[in-house]
Design an enzyme around this catalytic site. Structure first.
Site, PDB file in Angstrom:
ATOM      1  N   GLY A  22      40.410  37.668  46.755  1.00 25.57           N
ATOM      2  CA  GLY A  22      38.811  38.204  46.863  1.00 25.57           C
ATOM      3  C   GLY A  22      38.744  38.616  48.856  1.00 25.57           C
ATOM      4  N   GLY A  23      37.781  39.034  48.747  1.00 19.80           N
ATOM      5  CA  GLY A  23      37.777  39.038  49.935  1.00 19.80           C
ATOM      6  C   GLY A  23      37.186  38.480  51.038  1.00 19.80           C
ATOM      7  CG  PHE A  24      36.003  34.610  51.579  1.00 19.72           C
ATOM      8  CD1 PHE A  24      35.893  35.376  53.082  1.00 19.72           C
ATOM      9  CD2 PHE A  24      35.338  34.286  50.664  1.00 19.72           C
ATOM     10  CE1 PHE A  24      34.206  35.584  53.007  1.00 19.72           C
ATOM     11  CE2 PHE A  24      33.940  34.443  50.649  1.00 19.72           C
ATOM     12  CZ  PHE A  24      33.182  35.111  52.131  1.00 19.72           C
ATOM     13  CG  LEU A  51      44.531  29.595  40.943  1.00 20.76           C
ATOM     14  CD1 LEU A  51      44.124  28.457  41.343  1.00 20.76           C
ATOM     15  CD2 LEU A  51      44.351  29.390  39.271  1.00 20.76           C
ATOM     16  N   GLY A  52      43.625  33.800  42.576  1.00 21.24           N
ATOM     17  CA  GLY A  52      43.079  35.308  42.003  1.00 21.24           C
ATOM     18  C   GLY A  52      42.946  35.687  44.059  1.00 21.24           C
ATOM     19  CB  VAL A  90      42.259  31.395  45.124  1.00 19.05           C
ATOM     20  CG1 VAL A  90      42.105  29.872  45.374  1.00 19.05           C
ATOM     21  CG2 VAL A  90      41.032  31.187  46.827  1.00 19.05           C
ATOM     22  CG  ASP A 107      29.657  35.436  48.573  1.00 21.05           C
ATOM     23  OD1 ASP A 107      29.338  36.824  47.699  1.00 21.05           O
ATOM     24  OD2 ASP A 107      30.748  36.296  48.180  1.00 21.05           O
ATOM     25  CE  LYS A 157      38.667  31.134  48.427  1.00 22.93           C
ATOM     26  NZ  LYS A 157      37.516  31.666  47.840  1.00 22.93           N
TER      27      LYS A 157
END
Ligand SMILES: *[C@@H]1O[C@H](CO)[C@@H](O)[C@H](O)[C@H]1NC(C)=O
Ligand SMILES: *[C@@H]1O[C@H](CO)[C@@H](O)[C@H](O)[C@H]1NC(C)=O
Ligand SMILES: *[C@@H]1O[C@H](CO)[C@@H](O)[C@H](O)[C@H]1NC(C)=O
Ligand SMILES: *[C@@H]1O[C@H](CO)[C@@H](O)[C@H](O)[C@H]1NC(C)=O
Ligand SMILES: *[C@@H]1O[C@H](CO)[C@@H](O)[C@H](O)[C@H]1NC(C)=O
Ligand SMILES: *[C@@H]1O[C@H](CO)[C@@H](O)[C@H](O)[C@H]1NC(C)=O
Ligand SMILES: *[C@@H]1O[C@H](CO)[C@@H](O)[C@H](O)[C@H]1NC(C)=O
Ligand SMILES: *[C@@H]1O[C@H](CO)[C@@H](O)[C@H](O)[C@H]1NC(C)=O
Length: 618
Positions: free
Chosen positions: A356-358, A353-354, A361, A471, A375
């Site tokens: 990112g920084g963490f 789905l995506g 997902v 955040d 995640k």
């Protein structure tokens, strides 16, 4: 150069045949023409001010260089140049923009923009106003300019869509192997540019400082069109622009010649600007040798340690199927790795789905047909992971209709997988500005803001412990099937910090949403969450992201722009024109004012989330 140099310049006609040959192994403030925010600091040129929200700066050689022997000439002059630069990120995950070597007809081209425009280009659809030839050392990937990656070298002819790009690196002179160079590590990078005006050829070569010049250039272009991008005399120098806390760009030495090959730069004694933990500027060579030996010994010890750890772990894994006692204490539900693997089709690309920084997902479907978001977060040490688990387990007990509910977790090695409810309508930014196919209505926007305010109020005040989100941003606001807003990713910022080396203080959060005090105190509070929430309120009301680098200079930073309009009594001009007619002037003004007061520079003057909810929910 004598101190009289600028004076002399006034009396000397600049002859187009004068030869130019200079070498700066260090700089002082009179060596170059410094424009905007560029400064000379400890004998090094710093191109932009990293603590300003948006900043750009240029450093040019004081006089123009002749590029065409006569103004009608079809052939061009040649030159050779080499320089050493360093790009040091302040938040390693934030995008940077790098720096540019520039041949420009103007020292300050009209319409030049900061941000990803290097402070020298205007917006990509409008061709730049002056002849402009740029070699970019780009550390950010901007899809709108067809950038291939976030670490490349390119040649730009009046346009940020490069005529040619290559990933940064060099070819080993003996083996011919390509060796990548990370330009955003703070290390000194040595660059050479050869321009042959007769054959319209440009060669660009880079290598880490200290490596002798590779025989094969990284980029070699022959393009007669180059003549169209060059005027009779041009300024030569460097340009860069930055967003707060992105990265520092420095030029440490520069040599140039328009008659032959530029003189060699001796890189031995140049200062080094590495990230805080590795900083070794102005160290003696003895100390450097000591550090290198220390590093080697340390690496060997680490390898031994890792091997020991791995062997132990494997034995343990075989004994008890990877579950350790402490893990069983934690609520909520622990999923098995196989269960999640099956749910996400083996973590396949189609389910992504995506990222990112963490971490990444994935979308997943559990065996009971429940749809979930999974995640995956990587963690460096088991100790940190254990501390984090203690926290995440308490996060798991947080339950509120406006938070994305956590359903469970799983650990595999040092990778942690968190299972959340699946949010079918993606995130708020997609409905407000990121090329939305369907715009969220004014009614919908107000409802989502009220939802997020309630969720955040619960984190701040609704529980026995105060939870600071750290955040808040529109991409962390997710929309459920009923288009109600829910706050995601709470508690993850903390994990991010646990993963850091203990003695680096790093700002956690996202550029554009950070409260000013976070930079200096680095201790996020509920008030800094309120600030970020205020930015989201304004995004939703104005329909644009917090930093818009292609807007006019005084409109680039959303909060500053809205504040200026407020001071001028023209607040309504900030409103999203695309949903005009759906709101009354009073409603819009009230929302914008709420955003402004949440973003008050003084944290004490900001409202609490309880007060914000009272305004939004009534
Ligand atoms: C700058 O350096 C030049 C030599 O490169 C020297 O002549 C000049 O005095 C210096 N200026 C200052 C302000 O230090
Ligand atoms: C950089 O910007 C900050 C904030 O705008 C300002 O306070 C500071 O004086 C600037 N520094 C330089 C060297 O211009
Ligand atoms: C440049 O071209 C113009 C007309 O095209 C001509 O009048 C002029 O003499 C030329 N100048 C030189 C230096 O060749
Ligand atoms: C370059 O700049 C000079 C003035 O600085 C201007 O007269 C000239 O027209 C410019 N050349 C082009 C091609 O824009
Ligand atoms: C690069 O320039 C050449 C010559 O002007 C042109 O034919 C080519 O399409 C350009 N390539 C790109 C990617 O812009
Ligand atoms: C090039 O490759 C050779 C052989 O592998 C190696 O010894 C040398 O250090 C390399 N040089 C550079 C500059 O990477
Ligand atoms: C550019 O590189 C090519 C290939 O290595 C070489 O043949 C050519 O002479 C170089 N040109 C210049 C201007 O250095
Ligand atoms: C570079 O500078 C160092 C220290 O000043 C000196 O020892 C070394 O010989 C120089 N190297 C070259 C190639 O000039």
């Amino acid at each position: 150069m004598t101190p009289f140099f600028p004076l002399l310049l006034l009396f000397l006609p600049i002859s187009s045949t004068s030869a130019l040959d200079f070498l700066f192994n260090s700089f002082n403030s009179t060596d170059l023409t410094l424009i905007k925010d560029a400064i000379v600091e400890s004998s090094v040129v710093r191109l932009a001010n990293d603590s300003a929200q948006l900043s750009s700066g240029q450093a040019f050689y004081p006089s123009r260089i002749p590029m065409k022997p006569t103004s009608n000439s079809t052939s061009l002059s040649s030159f050779s140049t080499s320089f050493v630069f360093s790009i040091l990120p302040q938040i390693s995950t934030s995008p940077g923009f790098g720096l540019a070597f520039v041949l420009s007809n103007w020292t300050s081209p009209p319409g030049a923009l900061a941000g990803q425009y290097f402070g020298i280009f205007s917006s990509e659809t409008v061709p730049s106003v002056s002849p402009l030839l740029v070699v970019e050392f780009d550390t950010g990937r901007n899809p709108q300019f067809n950038d291939p990656d976030d670490n490349h070298v390119g040649i730009d002819l009046n346009s940020l869509v490069s005529n040619i790009t290559k990933p940064a690196g060099y070819y080993n002179s003996t083996t011919g192997d390509f060796i990548p160079v990370n330009m955003r590590s703070g290390q000194n990078v040595h660059a050479w540019i050869e321009f042959d005006g007769n054959s319209f050829q440009i060669n660009v070569t880079i290598a880490p400082a200290g490596v002798s010049r590779p025989a094969r250039p990284l980029l070699s272009v022959t393009n007669p069109d180059i003549a169209n991008y060059v005027s009779a005399d041009m300024y030569v120098g460097f340009s860069a622009s930055t967003v707060k806390w992105a990265e520092a760009r420095r030029v440490l030495a520069w040599s140039f010649s328009d008659t032959g090959v530029a003189r060699d730069i001796n890189t031995t004694n140049l200062p080094v600007f590495l990230p805080p933990t590795l900083s070794s500027s102005s160290l003696s060579s003895g100390a450097i040798a000591g550090i290198i030996i220390g590093c080697v010994v340390f690496s060997i010890l680490c390898l031994l340690g890792i091997y020991w750890f791995w062997r132990n772990n494997r034995l343990k894994e075989e004994e008890n199927d990877e579950i350790e006692d402490w893990e069983l204490e934690y609520w909520p539900h622990r999923f098995s790795y196989d269960e999640l693997k099956q749910a996400t089709n083996g973590f396949s690309k189609e389910m992504l789905l995506g990222a990112g920084g963490f971490g990444r997902v994935y979308k997943g479907t559990l065996s009971n047909n429940m749809e979930v978001g999974v995640k995956c977060v990587n963690h460096d040490s088991k100790q940190g992971l254990r501390e984090f688990m203690a926290e995440i387990s308490s996060m798991g007990r947080l339950q509120h209709k406006n938070l994305v509910q956590m359903r469970g977790w799983c650990r595999k090695g040092n990778e942690l997988m968190l299972v959340y409810d699946y949010m079918p309508n993606s995130s708020l930014n997609r409905w407000v500005f990121d090329k939305p196919e369907k715009l969220l209505s004014w009614e919908g926007r107000r409802r989502v803001l009220a939802d997020v305010a309630e969720g955040l109020n619960y984190l701040h005040h609704g529980w026995d412990q105060v939870v600071v989100h750290r955040d808040i941003k529109s991409s962390n606001v997710l929309l459920d099937a009923d288009m109600r807003g829910r706050l995601g990713d709470f508690g993850l910022a903390k994990l991010y910090q646990h993963g850091e080396a203990p003695n680096t203080t790093r700002v956690v959060g996202t550029l554009g949403y950070l409260a000013p005090e976070v930079a200096t105190e680095a201790a996020p509070t509920t008030a800094s969450d309120v600030y970020s929430f205020g930015v989201v309120v304004m995004e939703v009301a104005c329909g644009r992201p917090p930093i818009e680098t292609w807007a006019a200079e005084d409109e680039q930073i959303l909060i500053d722009w809205v504040r200026d309009l407020y001071d001028e009594g023209k607040l309504l001009e900030a409103a999203d024109k695309r949903i005009e007619g759906e709101y009354t002037a009073e409603e819009m003004e009230a929302i914008l004012k709420l955003g402004l007061v949440c973003c008050h520079p003084n944290p004490q003057r900001r409202p609490t989330m309880r007060e914000v909810v009272a305004v939004l929910v009534g």
